[in-house]
Design an enzyme around this catalytic site. Sequence first.
Site, PDB file in Angstrom:
ATOM      1  N   HIS A  11      -2.048  -8.325   7.336  1.00 58.16           N
ATOM      2  CA  HIS A  11      -2.902  -8.597   6.177  1.00 58.16           C
ATOM      3  C   HIS A  11      -3.877  -9.676   6.608  1.00 58.16           C
ATOM      4  O   HIS A  11      -3.449 -10.778   6.980  1.00 58.16           O
ATOM      5  CB  HIS A  11      -2.055  -9.091   5.004  1.00 58.16           C
ATOM      6  CG  HIS A  11      -0.956  -8.138   4.633  1.00 58.16           C
ATOM      7  ND1 HIS A  11      -1.055  -7.263   3.585  1.00 58.16           N
ATOM      8  CD2 HIS A  11       0.255  -7.904   5.209  1.00 58.16           C
ATOM      9  CE1 HIS A  11       0.056  -6.536   3.505  1.00 58.16           C
ATOM     10  NE2 HIS A  11       0.871  -6.911   4.483  1.00 58.16           N
ATOM     11  N   HIS A  42       3.557   0.035   1.750  1.00 60.21           N
ATOM     12  CA  HIS A  42       4.749  -0.788   1.972  1.00 60.21           C
ATOM     13  C   HIS A  42       5.898  -0.151   1.187  1.00 60.21           C
ATOM     14  O   HIS A  42       5.739   0.156  -0.003  1.00 60.21           O
ATOM     15  CB  HIS A  42       4.543  -2.202   1.435  1.00 60.21           C
ATOM     16  CG  HIS A  42       3.708  -3.092   2.298  1.00 60.21           C
ATOM     17  ND1 HIS A  42       2.471  -2.747   2.735  1.00 60.21           N
ATOM     18  CD2 HIS A  42       3.957  -4.331   2.806  1.00 60.21           C
ATOM     19  CE1 HIS A  42       1.975  -3.738   3.467  1.00 60.21           C
ATOM     20  NE2 HIS A  42       2.870  -4.715   3.534  1.00 60.21           N
ATOM     21  N   GLU A  58      10.879  -2.755   2.305  1.00 60.50           N
ATOM     22  CA  GLU A  58      10.898  -4.116   2.874  1.00 60.50           C
ATOM     23  C   GLU A  58      12.064  -4.846   2.185  1.00 60.50           C
ATOM     24  O   GLU A  58      13.042  -5.207   2.843  1.00 60.50           O
ATOM     25  CB  GLU A  58       9.573  -4.833   2.603  1.00 60.50           C
ATOM     26  CG  GLU A  58       9.523  -6.272   3.097  1.00 60.50           C
ATOM     27  CD  GLU A  58       8.207  -6.984   2.752  1.00 60.50           C
ATOM     28  OE1 GLU A  58       7.435  -6.468   1.932  1.00 60.50           O
ATOM     29  OE2 GLU A  58       7.970  -8.081   3.338  1.00 60.50           O
ATOM     30  N   ASP A 115       2.303  -8.801  10.413  1.00 65.10           N
ATOM     31  CA  ASP A 115       2.281  -8.912   8.943  1.00 65.10           C
ATOM     32  C   ASP A 115       1.335 -10.033   8.482  1.00 65.10           C
ATOM     33  O   ASP A 115       0.194  -9.738   8.118  1.00 65.10           O
ATOM     34  CB  ASP A 115       3.701  -9.103   8.399  1.00 65.10           C
ATOM     35  CG  ASP A 115       3.872  -8.611   6.966  1.00 65.10           C
ATOM     36  OD1 ASP A 115       2.923  -8.066   6.403  1.00 65.10           O
ATOM     37  OD2 ASP A 115       4.987  -8.771   6.418  1.00 65.10           O
ATOM     38  N   ASP A 116       1.798 -11.267   8.473  1.00 62.96           N
ATOM     39  CA  ASP A 116       0.981 -12.413   8.050  1.00 62.96           C
ATOM     40  C   ASP A 116       1.186 -13.521   9.078  1.00 62.96           C
ATOM     41  O   ASP A 116       1.937 -14.480   8.841  1.00 62.96           O
ATOM     42  CB  ASP A 116       1.447 -12.880   6.662  1.00 62.96           C
ATOM     43  CG  ASP A 116       1.284 -11.785   5.624  1.00 62.96           C
ATOM     44  OD1 ASP A 116       0.140 -11.543   5.195  1.00 62.96           O
ATOM     45  OD2 ASP A 116       2.292 -11.143   5.284  1.00 62.96           O
TER      46      ASP A 116
END
Length: 351
Positions: A30, A208, A211, A289-290
């Site tokens: 992201h 997504h 998760e 991801d981040d």
Amino acid sequence: MTTKFQVPAIDAQRLQAVLKAMPKAELHMHIEGSLEPEMIFALAQRNGVKLAYDSVEALRKAYAFSDLQSFLDIYYAGASVLLKEQDFYDMTRAYLNRAVEDNVVRAEIFFDPQTHTERGVPMETVINGLYRACVDAEKEQGISSALILCFLRHLSEESALQTLEDALPFRDKFLGVGLDSSEVGHPPEKFARVFARARELYLHLVAHAGEEGPPAYIWSALDVLGVERIDHGVQAVHDPKLMERLAKDHIALTVCPLSNEKLCVFPKLADHNIKQLLDAGLVATVNSDDPAYFGGYMNTNFTRLFAEVPDLTAQDAYQLAFNSIDASFACTEDKQKWTKQLRECFERSAM
Ligand code: ADE
Ligand code: ZN
């Protein structure tokens, strides 16, 4: 493409170097999650935005999460410093520079337009800034990249539908849509109509699922939304029939090891189930991801995974990189070029 490549024997120390050097694709990141605390403070100052933290150190200290929601609260606050096209450009160039250092040859970048349009930032400001950075990075550094517009699943489907319509003047600047934010309580089927509309527009579809949410969310992402890849998907191991389905249909899972550790999806990285996914024949990939929030970019995800999870082999390393290239939405010619480079990287390491 199939993988028939038998990887030569490589000792653990050398494998760490190969993990860093091998060409790889990042399919799950992201862009708002690449904002390092230093950049958050610099942009806050540039734009006159007041932050709830007094210093870079205080902000970094707050990065102790107990689950997905505890992270998202801070992540959305961090994104509030993004106002101008140049902010979106600078953030994306910084991420792509960092990706090049990790030998990422292809990056498929998620962005959350609703996080910005809800604060009054125009859609064109967001997309033009991100896109211009992707174009310039390809010209100047040779990295291939593309944008995937994500809908925030804690908001309504009407808001997602409106967001897609608002983005259509820029249809040529993003190649797919995804679904992110708070998972539990917001199943994929809530967004059936918006994904049907995206399909009519020939956009690639990802979501997504699994998760923190149950295997049922992965089934509905596949069967109701018709997605081509599942982002995360690690909860699939609790449903043997789903594991068979994912393997049979070669559905890639964009797994994010350090994210799963930080958000307590697994008690510790050593407990991660990536080996189980690979051994079941699933198309697993490794992603950051981040990265600004979870302790590392692509190569840190790979090197910590292989240092801490038992029994991962050089063949697994090749397979993970191969899967990332193969499951990307890049053209066949590029995929063949990168796969050849990947084999050469492993062959050199055996010499
Ligand atoms: N948005 C940014 N990171 C996310 C994650 N790990 N899960 C869901 N939504 C996100
Ligand atoms: Zn994600």
